[in-house]
Motif scaffolding. Structure first.
Motif, PDB file in Angstrom:
ATOM      1  N   GLY A 130     -28.792   7.666   9.931  1.00  0.00           N
ATOM      2  CA  GLY A 130     -29.349   7.220  11.197  1.00  0.00           C
ATOM      3  C   GLY A 130     -30.569   8.019  11.609  1.00  0.00           C
ATOM      4  O   GLY A 130     -30.937   9.004  10.978  1.00  0.00           O
ATOM      5  N   ASP A 131     -31.189   7.581  12.702  1.00  0.00           N
ATOM      6  CA  ASP A 131     -32.418   8.194  13.187  1.00  0.00           C
ATOM      7  C   ASP A 131     -32.493   7.938  14.684  1.00  0.00           C
ATOM      8  O   ASP A 131     -31.683   7.192  15.246  1.00  0.00           O
ATOM      9  N   ASN A 132     -33.495   8.524  15.325  1.00  0.00           N
ATOM     10  CA  ASN A 132     -33.686   8.261  16.748  1.00  0.00           C
ATOM     11  C   ASN A 132     -34.294   6.890  16.988  1.00  0.00           C
ATOM     12  O   ASN A 132     -33.955   6.217  17.947  1.00  0.00           O
ATOM     13  N   ASP A 133     -35.203   6.479  16.107  1.00  0.00           N
ATOM     14  CA  ASP A 133     -35.816   5.162  16.273  1.00  0.00           C
ATOM     15  C   ASP A 133     -34.889   4.092  15.714  1.00  0.00           C
ATOM     16  O   ASP A 133     -34.320   4.257  14.627  1.00  0.00           O
ATOM     17  N   PRO A 134     -34.732   2.989  16.436  1.00  0.00           N
ATOM     18  CA  PRO A 134     -33.762   1.966  16.021  1.00  0.00           C
ATOM     19  C   PRO A 134     -34.233   1.034  14.922  1.00  0.00           C
ATOM     20  O   PRO A 134     -33.448   0.250  14.395  1.00  0.00           O
ATOM     21  N   HIS A 135     -35.509   1.099  14.561  1.00  0.00           N
ATOM     22  CA  HIS A 135     -36.044   0.110  13.620  1.00  0.00           C
ATOM     23  C   HIS A 135     -35.482   0.360  12.225  1.00  0.00           C
ATOM     24  O   HIS A 135     -35.664   1.427  11.652  1.00  0.00           O
ATOM     25  N   ALA A 136     -34.796  -0.640  11.687  1.00  0.00           N
ATOM     26  CA  ALA A 136     -34.197  -0.533  10.353  1.00  0.00           C
ATOM     27  C   ALA A 136     -34.343  -1.870   9.638  1.00  0.00           C
ATOM     28  O   ALA A 136     -33.368  -2.575   9.387  1.00  0.00           O
ATOM     29  N   PRO A 137     -35.575  -2.236   9.275  1.00  0.00           N
ATOM     30  CA  PRO A 137     -35.805  -3.561   8.678  1.00  0.00           C
ATOM     31  C   PRO A 137     -35.107  -3.743   7.339  1.00  0.00           C
ATOM     32  O   PRO A 137     -34.725  -4.867   6.992  1.00  0.00           O
ATOM     33  N   ASN A 138     -34.937  -2.656   6.574  1.00  0.00           N
ATOM     34  CA  ASN A 138     -34.271  -2.816   5.276  1.00  0.00           C
ATOM     35  C   ASN A 138     -32.816  -3.206   5.437  1.00  0.00           C
ATOM     36  O   ASN A 138     -32.208  -3.755   4.519  1.00  0.00           O
ATOM     37  N   ILE A 139     -32.237  -2.980   6.620  1.00  0.00           N
ATOM     38  CA  ILE A 139     -30.849  -3.375   6.897  1.00  0.00           C
ATOM     39  C   ILE A 139     -30.791  -4.731   7.602  1.00  0.00           C
ATOM     40  O   ILE A 139     -29.973  -5.583   7.255  1.00  0.00           O
ATOM     41  N   TRP A 140     -31.686  -4.962   8.571  1.00  0.00           N
ATOM     42  CA  TRP A 140     -31.515  -6.105   9.460  1.00  0.00           C
ATOM     43  C   TRP A 140     -32.449  -7.271   9.218  1.00  0.00           C
ATOM     44  O   TRP A 140     -32.193  -8.376   9.690  1.00  0.00           O
ATOM     45  N   TYR A 141     -33.549  -7.084   8.485  1.00  0.00           N
ATOM     46  CA  TYR A 141     -34.309  -8.252   8.061  1.00  0.00           C
ATOM     47  C   TYR A 141     -33.469  -8.992   7.021  1.00  0.00           C
ATOM     48  O   TYR A 141     -32.807  -8.362   6.190  1.00  0.00           O
ATOM     49  N   VAL A 142     -33.518 -10.303   7.039  1.00  0.00           N
ATOM     50  CA  VAL A 142     -32.625 -11.061   6.159  1.00  0.00           C
ATOM     51  C   VAL A 142     -32.937 -10.852   4.684  1.00  0.00           C
ATOM     52  O   VAL A 142     -32.099 -11.101   3.823  1.00  0.00           O
ATOM     53  N   ASP A 143     -34.159 -10.403   4.378  1.00  0.00           N
ATOM     54  CA  ASP A 143     -34.482 -10.092   2.993  1.00  0.00           C
ATOM     55  C   ASP A 143     -34.591  -8.593   2.747  1.00  0.00           C
ATOM     56  O   ASP A 143     -35.125  -8.148   1.739  1.00  0.00           O
ATOM     57  N   GLY A 144     -34.048  -7.799   3.681  1.00  0.00           N
ATOM     58  CA  GLY A 144     -34.053  -6.345   3.501  1.00  0.00           C
ATOM     59  C   GLY A 144     -33.164  -5.927   2.335  1.00  0.00           C
ATOM     60  O   GLY A 144     -32.116  -6.534   2.094  1.00  0.00           O
ATOM     61  N   ASN A 145     -33.556  -4.876   1.638  1.00  0.00           N
ATOM     62  CA  ASN A 145     -32.801  -4.510   0.437  1.00  0.00           C
ATOM     63  C   ASN A 145     -31.470  -3.844   0.756  1.00  0.00           C
ATOM     64  O   ASN A 145     -30.652  -3.632  -0.143  1.00  0.00           O
ATOM     65  N   LEU A 146     -31.218  -3.515   2.038  1.00  0.00           N
ATOM     66  CA  LEU A 146     -29.913  -2.997   2.441  1.00  0.00           C
ATOM     67  C   LEU A 146     -29.202  -3.960   3.402  1.00  0.00           C
ATOM     68  O   LEU A 146     -28.271  -3.554   4.100  1.00  0.00           O
ATOM     69  N   HIS A 147     -29.634  -5.206   3.409  1.00  0.00           N
ATOM     70  CA  HIS A 147     -28.975  -6.243   4.214  1.00  0.00           C
ATOM     71  C   HIS A 147     -27.689  -6.630   3.485  1.00  0.00           C
ATOM     72  O   HIS A 147     -27.509  -7.765   3.022  1.00  0.00           O
ATOM     73  N   SER A 148     -26.796  -5.680   3.385  1.00  0.00           N
ATOM     74  CA  SER A 148     -25.734  -5.725   2.375  1.00  0.00           C
ATOM     75  C   SER A 148     -24.693  -6.810   2.612  1.00  0.00           C
ATOM     76  O   SER A 148     -24.072  -7.290   1.656  1.00  0.00           O
ATOM     77  N   PHE A 149     -24.468  -7.229   3.854  1.00  0.00           N
ATOM     78  CA  PHE A 149     -23.417  -8.212   4.092  1.00  0.00           C
ATOM     79  C   PHE A 149     -23.826  -9.615   3.645  1.00  0.00           C
ATOM     80  O   PHE A 149     -22.978 -10.484   3.498  1.00  0.00           O
ATOM     81  N   ASN A 150     -25.124  -9.826   3.438  1.00  0.00           N
ATOM     82  CA  ASN A 150     -25.610 -11.116   2.923  1.00  0.00           C
ATOM     83  C   ASN A 150     -26.898 -10.856   2.157  1.00  0.00           C
ATOM     84  O   ASN A 150     -27.975 -11.328   2.512  1.00  0.00           O
ATOM     85  N   GLN A 151     -26.771 -10.119   1.083  1.00  0.00           N
ATOM     86  CA  GLN A 151     -27.947  -9.588   0.407  1.00  0.00           C
ATOM     87  C   GLN A 151     -28.562 -10.577  -0.565  1.00  0.00           C
ATOM     88  O   GLN A 151     -27.859 -11.293  -1.274  1.00  0.00           O
ATOM     89  N   GLN A 152     -29.896 -10.571  -0.585  1.00  0.00           N
ATOM     90  CA  GLN A 152     -30.590 -11.381  -1.576  1.00  0.00           C
ATOM     91  C   GLN A 152     -30.435 -10.750  -2.953  1.00  0.00           C
ATOM     92  O   GLN A 152     -30.213  -9.555  -3.090  1.00  0.00           O
ATOM     93  N   SER A 153     -30.568 -11.569  -3.961  1.00  0.00           N
ATOM     94  CA  SER A 153     -30.365 -11.107  -5.327  1.00  0.00           C
ATOM     95  C   SER A 153     -31.543 -10.274  -5.802  1.00  0.00           C
ATOM     96  O   SER A 153     -32.690 -10.525  -5.424  1.00  0.00           O
ATOM     97  N   PRO A 154     -31.286  -9.257  -6.617  1.00  0.00           N
ATOM     98  CA  PRO A 154     -32.390  -8.488  -7.194  1.00  0.00           C
ATOM     99  C   PRO A 154     -33.180  -9.345  -8.174  1.00  0.00           C
ATOM    100  O   PRO A 154     -32.690 -10.385  -8.639  1.00  0.00           O
ATOM    101  N   PRO A 155     -34.419  -8.927  -8.494  1.00  0.00           N
ATOM    102  CA  PRO A 155     -35.243  -9.707  -9.433  1.00  0.00           C
ATOM    103  C   PRO A 155     -34.511  -9.956 -10.757  1.00  0.00           C
ATOM    104  O   PRO A 155     -33.830  -9.082 -11.285  1.00  0.00           O
ATOM    105  N   GLY A 156     -34.628 -11.183 -11.251  1.00  0.00           N
ATOM    106  CA  GLY A 156     -34.014 -11.524 -12.526  1.00  0.00           C
ATOM    107  C   GLY A 156     -32.586 -11.997 -12.428  1.00  0.00           C
ATOM    108  O   GLY A 156     -31.975 -12.353 -13.435  1.00  0.00           O
ATOM    109  N   LYS A 157     -32.024 -12.003 -11.208  1.00  0.00           N
ATOM    110  CA  LYS A 157     -30.636 -12.447 -11.033  1.00  0.00           C
ATOM    111  C   LYS A 157     -30.599 -13.461  -9.891  1.00  0.00           C
ATOM    112  O   LYS A 157     -30.049 -13.190  -8.830  1.00  0.00           O
ATOM    113  N   ALA A 158     -31.193 -14.595 -10.115  1.00  0.00           N
ATOM    114  CA  ALA A 158     -31.411 -15.581  -9.061  1.00  0.00           C
ATOM    115  C   ALA A 158     -30.100 -16.109  -8.483  1.00  0.00           C
ATOM    116  O   ALA A 158     -29.088 -16.228  -9.162  1.00  0.00           O
ATOM    117  N   LEU A 159     -30.158 -16.412  -7.169  1.00  0.00           N
ATOM    118  CA  LEU A 159     -29.021 -17.013  -6.462  1.00  0.00           C
ATOM    119  C   LEU A 159     -29.365 -18.441  -6.065  1.00  0.00           C
ATOM    120  O   LEU A 159     -30.520 -18.763  -5.776  1.00  0.00           O
TER     121      LEU A 159
END
Length: 594
Positions: free
Chosen positions: A479-508
């Protein structure tokens, strides 16, 4: 907080006996590892010795996705956040100037900066680090999401003005932009060739540069220390960087401490043995060891520091991904219907007895966590109620969602499928293992069968980031003081783990994004565009309430940040955000190991 700590004294004698039994099992291992880090003939004693729970995964700062890592010691960014004051402080840059329209920031580097190989560190290295590394579409990294600006996710333009000045231009005001600029700057003169060439696999050579098998003398650094030695499974040794820029008030070059040793110790019990016998200078104090160590502060010549609520989160999360790979669903469609039912997730949240976790696992040294926001952040919503333990309310929600109970009082769905899922966490984290065991018990009380399977961290990472074939997990984010966490909360963020997009080469195929999911992402963009802190807080309060309603993450317990440090260092400024040695480059050691 002090009352909670005081309540432990009555447990000291009982827990001491329990601890002695553990010591017998790990003493031999502790002695062996102590021999690796103890001061021997010809070795300097002006050093810090700590333990880390595992081997590093990479010596490439851009590619690193782990914490802890070596880069806080070995690299610097343009600026850094002071974990005590929360203010931005200059590092490689001596100053910066923000334009009136908030769309341009010009950084001026310190004069005479050098890399650890003696070569000049200039604006060329800064431009290279951003344009060719962090913003390179062919180089996946955890920092990239933090540079996306606005609705279109446009990256900043980075331009050299002269050898000491670099201009960053952004298309619209972006509140978290300064926070994103603390990333490690890397040397152009060493790495440029690796981003111009591709291997036989078609990937940039940079992606395999500076792995853990790279000889330390081939790696170039900018921080207070440089890597001297790494022996797999044993230790990492750092030595002073002779070209580090920083000086103390008397004009003497920093750091004062010559050497840092990280002993690689997977077992917390073994780390405790080492610390109590004098082999380590510091240790993170877990609740199970607090009373033992508190009783030994004076005799052991150390101090336990309390930094208040820890930054970061711990949570249970379900895999909400409805996508398929090669025609096969990532998640069993039956279970996917359960997980994507908001009342099911809310019911699980009500069914977990977090106060029991605090009392039994954390020994009272913590509080219920209700938000993704760190409690010490000024953006934390103190009015957020979260989910208080209420198994009857959980059962009611499940019935409303179409579930029912069979003759054995076990929960089944509308098609009579028994509700059962697999819960994973990293096996190296004992506290999470305890939490998983309790969650299994708690959910059994509402008729749900949980198959709890702790697994090795590397296997866990593959499941979560590559295969995406998990059902539920217990993990955490820093965590941090600033709330901005796009890698978690943007829908294509790489840590949007509960509904994560597939890594390159492993299409969904067939992945879906829920309306609330998209709404949260849009609010994050809006929050990043608002420069007024009070107005930003209103936006992030709304986000926290949405997250609380739809529970993509079921937050668990926020522990206290506790650390024990040997009384051998001047001016320790312990912080929940920075820990005990965040200002290691300025500390002096005033006693020596024997």
């Amino acid at each position: 907080m002090d009352e909670r700590i005081g309540n432990f004294w009555q447990r000291i004698e009982i827990e001491s006996m329990q601890w002695l039994k553990k010591v017998m099992a790990v003493a031999i291992a502790g002695v062996l590892i102590l021999s690796l880090v103890a001061c021997g003939k010809g070795q300097t004693r002006n050093e810090v010795v700590q333990s880390v729970p595992g081997d590093p995964k990479t010596f490439n700062a851009v590619l690193s996705a782990e914490s802890p890592n070596i880069f806080g010691l070995t690299y610097e960014g343009l600026l850094a956040e002071n974990p005590i004051t929360g203010k931005k402080e200059p590092r490689l840059a001596e100053s910066w100037e923000i334009s009136d329209d908030k769309l341009s920031i010009i950084f001026t580097l310190r004069e005479g900066l050098k890399w650890s190989d003696g070569k000049p560190l200039t604006a060329d290295d800064v431009v290279f680090s951003f344009n060719d590394l962090y913003l390179n579409p062919d180089i996946p990294n955890n920092s990239k999401d933090g540079f996306r600006i606005g609705k279109k996710g446009v990256f900043p333009t980075v331009k050299k003005l002269d050898d000491r000045r670099v201009e960053f231009r952004i298309p619209e005001p972006y509140a978290p932009f300064l926070d994103s600029l603390g990333v490690s700057i890397l040397p152009k003169h060493v790495l440029e060739k690796s981003v111009r060439k591709k291997g036989k696999d078609g990937k940039l050579e940079f992606l395999s540069v500076w792995g853990i098998d790279t000889p330390p003398e081939e790696i170039v650094f900018s921080g207070p220390y440089k890597l001297k030695e790494y022996i797999t499974g044993q230790r990492i040794i750092f030595e002073k960087n002779p070209y580090y820029w920083k000086k103390d008030k008397e004009g003497k070059q920093l750091p004062h401490i010559d050497r840092v040793v990280w002993a690689i110790v997977e077992s917390p019990d073994t780390s405790l043995v080492q610390f109590r016998s004098g082999g380590l200078d510091s240790i993170r104090v877990t609740p199970e060891y607090f009373s033992l160590l508190k009783n030994e502060e004076n005799r052991g010549n150390f101090t336990i520091y309390n930094g208040g609520p820890a930054y970061g989160t711990q949570f249970l999360s379900f895999n909400l991904n409805k996508g398929k790979r090669n025609g096969k669903p990532l998640v069993d469609p039956i279970k996917s219907r359960w997980f994507n039912n908001v009342k099911f997730r809310q019911a699980i949240a009500y069914a977990i007895d977090r106060q029991r976790m605090i009392d039994n696992i954390y020994r009272g040294l913590g509080q219920e966590q209700n938000s993704f926001m760190s409690i010490q952040s000024p953006y934390y919503d103190k009015n957020l109620k979260g989910y208080q333990y209420d198994p009857e309310r959980a059962k009611q929600l499940l019935l409303e969602a179409g579930f029912k109970y069979n003759g054995q009082n076990l929960l089944v769905d509308q098609d009579n499928n028994p509700v059962r899922f697999t819960l994973i966490t990293n096996a190296e984290n004992k506290t999470r293992q305890f939490m998983g065991a309790q969650i299994k018990e708690d959910l059994a009380k509402i008729g749900i069968k949980v198959d709890f399977q702790p697994t090795a961290f590397n296997n866990l990472v593959d499941k979560l980031n590559v295969d995406l074939d998990w059902e539920a997990h217990i993990l955490g984010f820093t965590g941090d003081n600033d709330p901005h966490a796009p890698n978690i909360w943007y829908v294509d963020g790489n840590l949007h783990s509960f509904n994560q997009q597939s890594p390159p080469g492993k299409a969904l195929e067939g992945q879906e994004v829920a309306d609330w999911e998209e709404k949260i992402a849009q609010l994050y963009i809006q929050g990043s565009q608002e420069l007024d802190p009070a107005k930003r807080k209103v936006i992030y309060d709304e986000i926290q309430h949405l997250q609380n309603e739809y529970v993509p993450f079921i937050y668990l317990v926020n522990p206290l940040s506790l650390g024990a440090v040997r009384n051998c260092f001047e001016e320790i400024q312990y912080s929940a955000l920075g820990g005990e040695f965040w200002n290691l480059d300025e500390l002096k050691k005033v006693c020596e190991k024997t």
